[in-house]
Design a protein around this motif. Structure first.
Motif, PDB file in Angstrom:
ATOM      1  N   ARG A  21     -11.797   1.934 -13.388  1.00 53.05           N
ATOM      2  CA  ARG A  21     -12.599   1.363 -12.336  1.00 53.05           C
ATOM      3  C   ARG A  21     -12.316  -0.088 -12.260  1.00 53.05           C
ATOM      4  O   ARG A  21     -12.026  -0.550 -11.076  1.00 53.05           O
ATOM      5  CB  ARG A  21     -14.119   1.556 -12.743  1.00 53.05           C
ATOM      6  CG  ARG A  21     -14.832   0.902 -11.714  1.00 53.05           C
ATOM      7  CD  ARG A  21     -16.501   0.737 -11.844  1.00 53.05           C
ATOM      8  NE  ARG A  21     -16.661  -0.009 -13.228  1.00 53.05           N
ATOM      9  CZ  ARG A  21     -18.073   0.023 -13.650  1.00 53.05           C
ATOM     10  NH1 ARG A  21     -19.051   0.774 -13.244  1.00 53.05           N
ATOM     11  NH2 ARG A  21     -18.302  -0.787 -14.566  1.00 53.05           N
ATOM     12  N   LYS A  22     -11.991  -0.878 -13.421  1.00 53.51           N
ATOM     13  CA  LYS A  22     -11.442  -2.204 -13.138  1.00 53.51           C
ATOM     14  C   LYS A  22     -10.094  -2.241 -12.499  1.00 53.51           C
ATOM     15  O   LYS A  22      -9.920  -3.275 -11.681  1.00 53.51           O
ATOM     16  CB  LYS A  22     -11.447  -2.713 -14.806  1.00 53.51           C
ATOM     17  CG  LYS A  22     -10.969  -4.072 -14.639  1.00 53.51           C
ATOM     18  CD  LYS A  22     -11.003  -4.534 -16.126  1.00 53.51           C
ATOM     19  CE  LYS A  22     -10.567  -6.115 -16.442  1.00 53.51           C
ATOM     20  NZ  LYS A  22     -10.272  -6.579 -17.774  1.00 53.51           N
ATOM     21  N   ARG A  25     -10.905  -1.867  -8.822  1.00 48.00           N
ATOM     22  CA  ARG A  25     -11.233  -3.104  -8.294  1.00 48.00           C
ATOM     23  C   ARG A  25     -10.534  -4.203  -8.112  1.00 48.00           C
ATOM     24  O   ARG A  25     -10.463  -4.929  -6.930  1.00 48.00           O
ATOM     25  CB  ARG A  25     -12.664  -3.761  -9.240  1.00 48.00           C
ATOM     26  CG  ARG A  25     -13.708  -2.744  -8.759  1.00 48.00           C
ATOM     27  CD  ARG A  25     -14.871  -3.606  -9.532  1.00 48.00           C
ATOM     28  NE  ARG A  25     -16.174  -2.561  -9.376  1.00 48.00           N
ATOM     29  CZ  ARG A  25     -17.432  -2.649 -10.269  1.00 48.00           C
ATOM     30  NH1 ARG A  25     -17.359  -3.303 -11.269  1.00 48.00           N
ATOM     31  NH2 ARG A  25     -18.331  -2.008  -9.809  1.00 48.00           N
ATOM     32  N   ASP A  45     -18.798  -4.114  -3.055  1.00 46.28           N
ATOM     33  CA  ASP A  45     -18.525  -2.897  -2.994  1.00 46.28           C
ATOM     34  C   ASP A  45     -18.953  -2.119  -1.572  1.00 46.28           C
ATOM     35  O   ASP A  45     -18.164  -1.657  -1.046  1.00 46.28           O
ATOM     36  CB  ASP A  45     -19.137  -2.113  -4.270  1.00 46.28           C
ATOM     37  CG  ASP A  45     -18.114  -2.269  -5.386  1.00 46.28           C
ATOM     38  OD1 ASP A  45     -16.955  -2.552  -5.521  1.00 46.28           O
ATOM     39  OD2 ASP A  45     -19.035  -2.126  -6.571  1.00 46.28           O
TER      40      ASP A  45
END
Length: 90
Positions: A21-22, A25, A45
């Motif tokens: 997820r990091k 992003r 987001d």
């Protein structure tokens, strides 16, 4: 779906999922937090989701929403309204 729940279902470690997820992003992709409700996601987001979908036709948007666990109406109304509200504060 929360990361711990996804980890349990897939067998992928929680650490790996958080790292993925990091990375998403960092690459500019929408990767909402663990909240179940999209209206509780960050403005960043929400903006990325709108940005990712603004050129999609109806079928592409429906497919995208299914993959993200969203409803088309959430992208079109709720998220756009939230982004407009934030932009008016600047």
């Amino acid at each position: 779906m929360s990361i711990p729940k996804l980890s349990k279902e897939t067998g992928i470690t929680v650490t790996t999922l958080y790292n993925w997820r990091k990375e998403l992003r960092a690459s500019g992709k929408a990767a909402p937090c663990e909240e179940d409700r999209p209206d509780s996601w960050s403005s960043r987001d929400k903006f990325l989701i709108v940005h990712e979908t603004y050129t999609m036709n109806e079928e592409e948007l429906a497919r995208y929403c299914r993959e993200k666990g969203l409803f088309v109406e959430q992208v079109i109304s709720t998220m756009c309204q939230d982004i407009c509200r934030v932009s008016l504060r600047w």
